[in-house]
Design a protein around this motif. Structure first.
Motif, mmCIF file in Angstrom:
data_model
loop_
_atom_site.group_PDB
_atom_site.id
_atom_site.type_symbol
_atom_site.label_atom_id
_atom_site.label_comp_id
_atom_site.label_asym_id
_atom_site.label_seq_id
_atom_site.Cartn_x
_atom_site.Cartn_y
_atom_site.Cartn_z
ATOM 1 N N ARG A 1 -45.288 -60.947 104.893
ATOM 2 C CA ARG A 1 -46.375 -61.860 105.221
ATOM 3 C C ARG A 1 -45.993 -62.728 106.409
ATOM 4 O O ARG A 1 -44.813 -62.986 106.660
ATOM 5 C CB ARG A 1 -46.714 -62.751 104.021
ATOM 6 C CG ARG A 1 -47.279 -61.990 102.833
ATOM 7 C CD ARG A 1 -47.773 -62.956 101.769
ATOM 8 N NE ARG A 1 -46.735 -63.869 101.335
ATOM 9 C CZ ARG A 1 -45.861 -63.587 100.396
ATOM 10 N NH1 ARG A 1 -45.867 -62.406 99.809
ATOM 11 N NH2 ARG A 1 -44.947 -64.482 100.043
ATOM 12 N N ARG A 2 -46.982 -63.182 107.135
ATOM 13 C CA ARG A 2 -46.753 -64.024 108.302
ATOM 14 C C ARG A 2 -45.924 -65.261 107.913
ATOM 15 O O ARG A 2 -46.099 -65.831 106.850
ATOM 16 C CB ARG A 2 -48.097 -64.454 108.891
ATOM 17 C CG ARG A 2 -47.989 -65.140 110.262
ATOM 18 C CD ARG A 2 -49.362 -65.580 110.705
ATOM 19 N NE ARG A 2 -50.244 -64.442 110.892
ATOM 20 C CZ ARG A 2 -50.335 -63.735 112.026
ATOM 21 N NH1 ARG A 2 -49.596 -64.075 113.070
ATOM 22 N NH2 ARG A 2 -51.163 -62.728 112.120
ATOM 23 N N HIS A 3 -45.025 -65.630 108.779
ATOM 24 C CA HIS A 3 -44.151 -66.794 108.622
ATOM 25 C C HIS A 3 -43.026 -66.578 107.602
ATOM 26 O O HIS A 3 -42.280 -67.516 107.305
ATOM 27 C CB HIS A 3 -44.937 -68.050 108.236
ATOM 28 C CG HIS A 3 -46.059 -68.363 109.184
ATOM 29 N ND1 HIS A 3 -45.863 -68.460 110.562
ATOM 30 C CD2 HIS A 3 -47.390 -68.582 108.978
ATOM 31 C CE1 HIS A 3 -47.016 -68.732 111.142
ATOM 32 N NE2 HIS A 3 -47.958 -68.812 110.209
ATOM 33 N N VAL A 4 -42.897 -65.362 107.026
ATOM 34 C CA VAL A 4 -41.769 -65.058 106.144
ATOM 35 C C VAL A 4 -40.703 -64.361 106.987
ATOM 36 O O VAL A 4 -40.936 -63.303 107.555
ATOM 37 C CB VAL A 4 -42.190 -64.144 104.975
ATOM 38 C CG1 VAL A 4 -40.964 -63.759 104.138
ATOM 39 C CG2 VAL A 4 -43.226 -64.834 104.104
ATOM 40 N N LYS A 5 -39.513 -64.960 107.087
ATOM 41 C CA LYS A 5 -38.461 -64.420 107.940
ATOM 42 C C LYS A 5 -37.819 -63.189 107.321
ATOM 43 O O LYS A 5 -37.544 -63.138 106.119
ATOM 44 C CB LYS A 5 -37.390 -65.486 108.197
ATOM 45 C CG LYS A 5 -36.337 -65.037 109.206
ATOM 46 C CD LYS A 5 -35.390 -66.164 109.581
ATOM 47 C CE LYS A 5 -34.394 -65.702 110.643
ATOM 48 N NZ LYS A 5 -33.493 -66.794 111.073
ATOM 49 N N SER A 6 -37.575 -62.188 108.140
ATOM 50 C CA SER A 6 -36.952 -60.946 107.689
ATOM 51 C C SER A 6 -35.473 -61.163 107.388
ATOM 52 O O SER A 6 -34.742 -61.769 108.177
ATOM 53 C CB SER A 6 -37.106 -59.860 108.759
ATOM 54 O OG SER A 6 -36.267 -58.753 108.481
ATOM 55 N N GLY A 7 -35.031 -60.642 106.241
ATOM 56 C CA GLY A 7 -33.620 -60.728 105.889
ATOM 57 C C GLY A 7 -32.748 -59.945 106.855
ATOM 58 O O GLY A 7 -31.592 -60.317 107.098
ATOM 59 N N LEU A 8 -33.277 -58.863 107.415
ATOM 60 C CA LEU A 8 -32.511 -58.090 108.395
ATOM 61 C C LEU A 8 -32.283 -58.916 109.656
ATOM 62 O O LEU A 8 -31.172 -58.925 110.207
ATOM 63 C CB LEU A 8 -33.249 -56.797 108.738
ATOM 64 C CG LEU A 8 -32.596 -55.917 109.805
ATOM 65 C CD1 LEU A 8 -31.220 -55.454 109.352
ATOM 66 C CD2 LEU A 8 -33.478 -54.718 110.140
ATOM 67 N N LYS A 9 -33.308 -59.615 110.104
ATOM 68 C CA LYS A 9 -33.173 -60.438 111.309
ATOM 69 C C LYS A 9 -32.111 -61.508 111.113
ATOM 70 O O LYS A 9 -31.271 -61.736 111.999
ATOM 71 C CB LYS A 9 -34.507 -61.090 111.656
ATOM 72 C CG LYS A 9 -34.468 -61.932 112.918
ATOM 73 C CD LYS A 9 -35.834 -62.527 113.241
ATOM 74 C CE LYS A 9 -35.761 -63.373 114.508
ATOM 75 N NZ LYS A 9 -37.087 -63.967 114.837
ATOM 76 N N GLU A 10 -32.112 -62.165 109.949
ATOM 77 C CA GLU A 10 -31.117 -63.204 109.690
ATOM 78 C C GLU A 10 -29.708 -62.604 109.620
ATOM 79 O O GLU A 10 -28.749 -63.191 110.141
ATOM 80 C CB GLU A 10 -31.429 -63.932 108.387
ATOM 81 C CG GLU A 10 -30.464 -65.083 108.123
ATOM 82 C CD GLU A 10 -30.761 -65.801 106.820
ATOM 83 O OE1 GLU A 10 -30.910 -67.033 106.845
ATOM 84 O OE2 GLU A 10 -30.830 -65.113 105.768
#
Length: 341
Positions: A269-278
């Motif tokens: 969903r929009r504004h939910v940060k991806s765990g892969l990106k972090e």
């Protein structure tokens, strides 16, 4: 002008030698500046002696791979051609076949077909945690599965655990037909497809029934400690930051882990940060963790897939640059002092 003719057993052998793509002949010719022609089961090279020698070396390396049971793709032809051109490292055929992965004795070995894929397989053999990050079709999941089955066959691990997040892309699980297992199965189908592509159906089912292979949604990993297992987290771009941390802390003694994902295909969903990106941001310098980046040139599906992805990347880059310029111009106007009337 010097000429050399290479002759092969059959036209079919030659066709497989060039990855079933006549464009491979053009690639070799353009790379080394030789005129390449082919009829039936032979290839004719015309050019300077040094250039002919380099082009001949490409065909010799490809022949070694083919005669040892390896399937050749256009990507592999490009890899061997580039390696011969640079004259770097081991002979390409030796490097490729050294990293071959056996899933089943009845199926051909799985081979790395691009430079990034070779680095990926090497990383999976050397590191406890490996991230394969890049566009679809680059072999991230497939090679991870092959490495996992190889480890299982060699008994360096006791289990192969395959998981991915069940992200709702358009339809909520509760509205899909069937019981919980039937609702979840579509999310896990790509993992089953790769598994059955490498193993005979009976062998795959036997390993699943024995518990040697486990395929489950990411939510089922919470609270567990996975020991002596090879674990693959697929579609990791759709994990939340909490899910990624939960998953990475499941690893027990003797465990190996591969995380695959495409940052351009996030379904959260929009504004939910991806765990892969972090994870990419925080774990680059952690000992035992290795990141391997894939590019469109590593795509081993139909060539049109590579062109589609490149077109999307180019278009999105132009759009982002246009938006940035528009925002900059807007800020400039806002900062201008009002004119006296």
């Amino acid at each position: 002008m010097p000429v050399a003719t290479l002759t092969y057993d059959t036209p079919q052998f030659l066709h497989k030698l060039i990855g079933n793509d006549l464009g491979s002949l053009r690639l070799v010719g353009e790379t080394f500046g030789v005129n390449v022609t082919s009829r039936e089961g032979w290839v004719r090279l015309e050019g300077e002696d040094a250039q002919i020698a380099s082009a001949r070396e490409v065909f010799m390396q490809l022949e070694k791979v083919r005669r040892q049971g390896g399937e050749i793709s256009t990507g592999m032809v490009r890899l061997v051609t580039e390696s011969v051109q640079r004259e770097s490292g081991d002979a390409p055929a030796e490097a490729i076949m050294h990293l071959k992965l056996h899933g089943s004795s009845k199926r051909p070995p799985v081979l790395a077909k691009t430079r990034s894929q070779i680095a990926y397989v090497q990383a999976m053999r050397e590191c406890e945690v490996v991230f394969g990050v890049g566009p679809a079709g680059t072999g991230k999941t497939y090679l991870a599965m092959a490495q996992g089955l190889h480890c299982l066959k060699e008994k360096s691990v006791q289990r192969l655990v395959l998981t991915r997040p069940a992200v709702e892309a358009g339809e909520a699980l509760g509205f899909l037909p069937g019981d919980l297992k039937e609702k979840i199965f579509p999310y896990l189908r790509p993992l089953y497809d790769a598994l059955y592509d490498m193993l005979e159906p009976e062998e795959a089912e036997r390993l699943i029934e024995r518990g040697s292979i486990e395929i489950a949604p990411l939510a089922y990993m919470r609270g567990r400690t996975l020991k002596n297992a090879f674990i693959i987290l697929d579609e990791a771009q759709n994990t939340t930051t909490e899910q990624m941390l939960m998953f990475l802390t499941r690893l027990g003694d003797g465990a190996r882990c591969v995380v695959t994902g495409d940052p351009s295909q996030v379904d959260l969903r929009r504004h939910v940060k991806s765990g892969l990106k972090e994870a990419v941001e925080l774990l680059q310098d952690v000992e035992g963790v290795k990141f391997v980046a894939f590019a469109p040139k590593d795509i081993v599906r139909l060539p049109v897939v590579q062109r589609i992805i490149e077109a999307y990347q180019s278009g999105r880059t132009r759009k982002s640059e246009s938006q940035r310029l528009s925002e900059t111009e807007g800020q400039g106007k806002d900062s201008c002092p009002a004119s006296d009337v």
